[in-house]
Design an enzyme around this catalytic site. Structure first.
Site, PDB file in Angstrom:
ATOM      1  N   HIS A  62       0.857  -1.203   0.000  1.00 14.30           N
ATOM      2  CA  HIS A  62       0.000   0.000   0.000  1.00 14.30           C
ATOM      3  C   HIS A  62       0.887   1.244   0.000  1.00 14.30           C
ATOM      4  CE1 HIS A  62      -3.987   1.857   0.919  1.00 14.30           C
ATOM      5  NE2 HIS A  62      -3.231   2.814   1.385  1.00 14.30           N
ATOM      6  N   GLY A  70      -2.654  16.288  -0.970  1.00 14.30           N
ATOM      7  CA  GLY A  70      -3.301  17.432  -1.608  1.00 14.30           C
ATOM      8  C   GLY A  70      -4.449  17.987  -0.789  1.00 14.30           C
ATOM      9  N   ASP A 286       2.028   2.753   3.699  1.00 18.47           N
ATOM     10  CA  ASP A 286       1.312   3.966   3.263  1.00 18.47           C
ATOM     11  C   ASP A 286       2.338   5.015   2.812  1.00 18.47           C
ATOM     12  OD1 ASP A 286      -1.038   5.261   2.662  1.00 18.47           O
ATOM     13  OD2 ASP A 286      -1.454   5.939   4.704  1.00 18.47           O
ATOM     14  N   SER A 290       0.262  11.644   2.292  1.00 20.23           N
ATOM     15  CA  SER A 290       0.332  12.752   3.237  1.00 20.23           C
ATOM     16  C   SER A 290      -0.260  12.227   4.533  1.00 20.23           C
ATOM     17  CB  SER A 290      -0.469  13.943   2.732  1.00 20.23           C
ATOM     18  OG  SER A 290      -1.836  13.611   2.671  1.00 20.23           O
TER      19      SER A 290
END
Ligand code: ZN
Length: 391
Positions: A62, A70, A286, A290
């Site tokens: 992942h 964003g 991950d 962000s």
């Protein structure tokens, strides 16, 4: 190209004793107690791994390979991953996902990036879609993406229980999962649905509704971020006890941990203590996501970025701090994701599988050498192969 790894303690991921491994081209050719090189033999590279452990290359299932984020406007879009972000962390297989932004991050860009990482030397697959339902696919249909595009192995990450989710109903999720299931069956791929689970109190409920009201098995779903808060963690353990897979995210910041996130390495230990089968647990980084810090009203307070290195750090912490066995800690980033994602050439040290290997020092577990598809990418802890634009 031949590479002989001699005298290592082999974890395949289960402990196999001290053995020699001969890599033939891109595959593991032989694993034997002793392999000696005859005089006047053809050219081969010999790596002495005495006193070190040898494990399968890590699979990070992942990762936002084309960047993500964003949520704080365009300037908060995170950058693309570079080759050594993965290889220096022992990661030889990546699975790319899009994330929140399904508008400016596209399946075309995701596929192109996956191919570039493969040209640079590691293996890379992708999931079709983003947070949103209906899923924006490459070809227009989930089944067609899976059947026709080699690198697409499932759907995701679909967001539930999150203020950024498109709030799919159980009926919508069931439709999507059935398409993923059929596409997976017809293409011989996993067709798994990777689910981003957010912070809301609904937890995994919508998945459980699908499983209770349809014939779709619980194993069709692969929910991630299960360690993000104590309530979701408890719900995740119940989900796993019903036979579901659970994935813990390793990228974090101190503040999240202070607010109750369960450290990924500790999450493995606690899940095992609660009786969850190790085969249902995975870790992913991950990476390049962000890490947005929202206040109670959903306003953005700040941003950080996820790293693939957190996956390696969490494996080390699981072994050295949380007392998880080496075999179990390695399994959650090798054999388990390989089996959930049906990557049959990945995840184990076994003759005929891909030559993806990490050699780690004992007892610190520092990475000494990383081999991807038979090519040495990291040697003496340094990247010997760099990405095209890396210095
Ligand atoms: Zn996510």
């Amino acid at each position: 190209m031949l590479t002989l790894i001699k005298n290592g303690e082999i974890y395949g991921p289960e402990y196999m004793g001290q053995k020699d491994i001969l890599l033939v081209g891109k595959q593991i050719g032989f694993i034997k107690d002793t392999i000696d090189v005859p005089a006047n033999f053809v050219e081969l590279e010999v790596i002495d791994a005495r006193g070190q452990i040898v494990v399968p290359g890590f699979i990070d299932a992942h990762v936002h390979i084309i960047g993500g984020g964003g949520e704080g406007g365009f300037k908060t879009r995170t950058p693309e991953i570079q080759l050594t972000d993965a290889t220096l962390a022992g990661i030889t297989t990546l699975v790319g996902v899009i994330g929140t932004d399904g508008t400016t991050r596209t399946m075309l860009a995701l596929l192109a990036k996956a191919r570039s990482l493969e040209e640079e030397g590691i293996s890379c697959f992708v999931q079709t879609g983003s947070y949103q339902v209906p899923v924006k696919t490459l070809t227009g249909k989930i089944e067609d993406d899976l059947i026709l595009v080699d690198k697409i192995i499932g759907v995701g990450e679909i967001a539930i229980a999150d203020h950024r989710s498109s709030q799919p109903t159980a009926a919508e999720l069931a439709k999507l999962a059935s398409q993923a299931r059929n596409g997976g069956l017809l293409s011989g791929k996993s067709g798994v649905v990777n689910i981003h689970v957010g912070d809301s109190q609904n937890h995994l409920q919508v998945i459980e509704d699908v499983v209770e009201t349809t014939e779709i098995p619980i194993t069709q779903f692969y929910p991630t971020h299960i360690n993000r808060n104590p309530h979701l963690f408890s719900a995740g353990l119940e989900f796993a006890k019903k036979g579901g897979y659970i994935d813990f995210t390793t990228s974090t910041i101190r503040k999240f941990l202070e607010e109750g996130e369960v450290k990924a390495s500790t999450a493995i230990k606690r899940a095992l203590e609660e009786g969850v089968d190790i085969r249902q647990i995975t870790l992913t980084s991950d990476g390049q996501a962000s890490l947005p810090d929202f206040d109670g009203n959903g306003n953005l307070r700040g941003l950080n970025i996820g790293t693939c290195m957190s996956l390696y750090d969490s494996v080390v912490d699981a072994i050295l701090e949380d007392g998880v066995t080496i075999a179990d800690a390695i399994r959650v980033v090798t054999e388990n994701p390989a089996s959930i994602l049906k990557l049959e050439k990945k995840g184990r040290l076994e003759v005929g599988r891909d030559a993806d290997i990490i050699i780690m020092k004992q007892p610190t577990l520092e990475i000494d050498c990383v081999i991807a598809m038979g090519q040495i990418m990291v040697k003496g802890g340094e990247a010997v192969v760099k990405g095209t634009f890396e210095k």
